[in-house]
Design a protein around this motif. Structure first.
Motif, short mmCIF file in Angstrom:
data_model
loop_
_atom_site.label_atom_id
_atom_site.label_comp_id
_atom_site.label_asym_id
_atom_site.label_seq_id
_atom_site.Cartn_x
_atom_site.Cartn_y
_atom_site.Cartn_z
N PRO A 89 0.83 -1.21 0.00
CA PRO A 89 0.00 0.00 0.00
C PRO A 89 0.86 1.26 0.00
O PRO A 89 1.99 1.26 0.49
N LEU A 90 0.31 2.30 -0.56
CA LEU A 90 0.93 3.62 -0.56
C LEU A 90 0.03 4.52 0.27
O LEU A 90 -1.10 4.80 -0.13
N LYS A 91 0.49 4.92 1.43
CA LYS A 91 -0.35 5.64 2.38
C LYS A 91 0.05 7.10 2.56
O LYS A 91 -0.79 7.96 2.73
N LYS A 92 1.35 7.35 2.58
CA LYS A 92 1.87 8.68 2.90
C LYS A 92 2.52 9.30 1.66
O LYS A 92 2.96 8.57 0.77
N PRO A 93 2.64 10.62 1.62
CA PRO A 93 3.34 11.25 0.50
C PRO A 93 4.75 10.66 0.30
O PRO A 93 5.18 10.48 -0.84
N SER A 94 5.42 10.32 1.39
CA SER A 94 6.78 9.75 1.25
C SER A 94 6.76 8.39 0.56
O SER A 94 7.74 8.02 -0.11
N ASP A 95 5.66 7.64 0.70
CA ASP A 95 5.54 6.36 -0.02
C ASP A 95 5.52 6.60 -1.53
O ASP A 95 6.20 5.91 -2.29
N PHE A 96 4.71 7.57 -1.95
CA PHE A 96 4.63 7.87 -3.37
C PHE A 96 5.98 8.37 -3.89
O PHE A 96 6.41 7.99 -4.97
N GLU A 97 6.64 9.21 -3.11
CA GLU A 97 7.94 9.74 -3.52
C GLU A 97 8.97 8.62 -3.66
O GLU A 97 9.75 8.59 -4.62
N LYS A 98 8.96 7.69 -2.72
CA LYS A 98 9.91 6.57 -2.73
C LYS A 98 9.75 5.71 -3.99
O LYS A 98 10.72 5.14 -4.47
N PHE A 99 8.53 5.65 -4.50
CA PHE A 99 8.26 4.77 -5.63
C PHE A 99 8.01 5.50 -6.95
O PHE A 99 7.33 4.99 -7.83
N ILE A 100 8.58 6.70 -7.09
CA ILE A 100 8.51 7.40 -8.38
C ILE A 100 9.12 6.48 -9.44
O ILE A 100 10.17 5.88 -9.24
N GLY A 101 8.42 6.37 -10.56
CA GLY A 101 8.89 5.50 -11.65
C GLY A 101 8.28 4.11 -11.61
O GLY A 101 8.44 3.33 -12.53
N LYS A 102 7.55 3.79 -10.53
CA LYS A 102 6.90 2.48 -10.39
C LYS A 102 5.42 2.62 -10.72
O LYS A 102 4.82 3.68 -10.58
N LYS A 103 4.82 1.51 -11.11
CA LYS A 103 3.41 1.49 -11.46
C LYS A 103 2.56 1.37 -10.19
O LYS A 103 2.91 0.63 -9.27
N ALA A 104 1.44 2.09 -10.17
CA ALA A 104 0.54 2.07 -9.01
C ALA A 104 -0.91 2.07 -9.47
O ALA A 104 -1.23 2.54 -10.57
N LYS A 105 -1.76 1.52 -8.63
CA LYS A 105 -3.20 1.57 -8.84
C LYS A 105 -3.77 2.49 -7.77
O LYS A 105 -3.52 2.28 -6.58
N ILE A 106 -4.51 3.49 -8.19
CA ILE A 106 -5.07 4.48 -7.27
C ILE A 106 -6.58 4.52 -7.43
O ILE A 106 -7.08 4.63 -8.55
N LYS A 107 -7.27 4.41 -6.30
CA LYS A 107 -8.73 4.54 -6.27
C LYS A 107 -9.06 5.86 -5.57
O LYS A 107 -8.54 6.15 -4.50
N GLY A 108 -9.94 6.62 -6.21
CA GLY A 108 -10.30 7.91 -5.65
C GLY A 108 -11.69 7.91 -5.04
O GLY A 108 -12.52 7.04 -5.31
N TYR A 109 -11.93 8.88 -4.20
CA TYR A 109 -13.28 9.10 -3.66
C TYR A 109 -14.19 9.68 -4.73
O TYR A 109 -15.40 9.52 -4.68
#
Length: 157
Positions: A89-109
């Motif tokens: 899971p990617l929970k915090k802004p630092s998680d997203f920053e750590k994984f720049i260049g990686k593929k992610a699935k994001i669900k929005g409200y």
């Protein structure tokens, strides 16, 4: 996140920062759930070169002492310490920053792109308030963190 999970997280982060034996670990997530008649406290950890069984045991032993000391869990429970897995899971802004260049699935409200609440793309950039992902046909979409219901790394199989 439940109140118990939040309290446990607040105990664990300082422990990882202050204990030299645990400083290599990163707290990814904490869950406190009832399944059937049993309560489970699940703690997901990571480190740069990945997690193995010895890591889980080491952290579990330290957490047993810490949780007994602070008595923040109101019920009897099973403690599980594990890796977050390859689709962490990617929970915090630092998680997203750590994984720049990686593929992610994001669900929005709310709808993120083209009336869809869910997108898969490569994390292109982050700020303190949002993440930009590169999706199909060279399209970049910027999503505010407070509009993200859930996000995790995505692996194509």
């Amino acid at each position: 996140m439940s109140k118990v999970a939040e309290q446990v997280e607040q105990l664990i982060n300082p422990l990882f920062e202050s204990d030299a034996k645990l400083s290599e670990y990163e707290l990814v997530d904490v869950e406190y759930k009832k399944e059937g008649e049993n309560w489970f406290l699940r703690v997901y950890i990571d480190k740069d070169d990945g997690i193995n069984l010895d890591d889980c045991q080491k952290v579990s032993s330290a957490l047993d002492v810490l949780l007994d000391e602070h008595d923040v869990v109101p019920n009897s429970y099973f403690l599980e310490v594990s890796s977050p897995g390859i689709e962490r899971p990617l929970k915090k802004p630092s998680d997203f920053e750590k994984f720049i260049g990686k593929k992610a699935k994001i669900k929005g409200y709310v709808a993120i792109y083209d009336k869809q609440k869910e997108v898969i793309g490569v994390i292109a950039d982050t700020t303190d308030t949002d993440v930009t992902i590169h999706i199909e046909n060279n399209i970049e979409v910027t999503i505010k963190y407070d509009q993200i219901a859930s996000a995790h790394l995505w692996v194509d199989f």
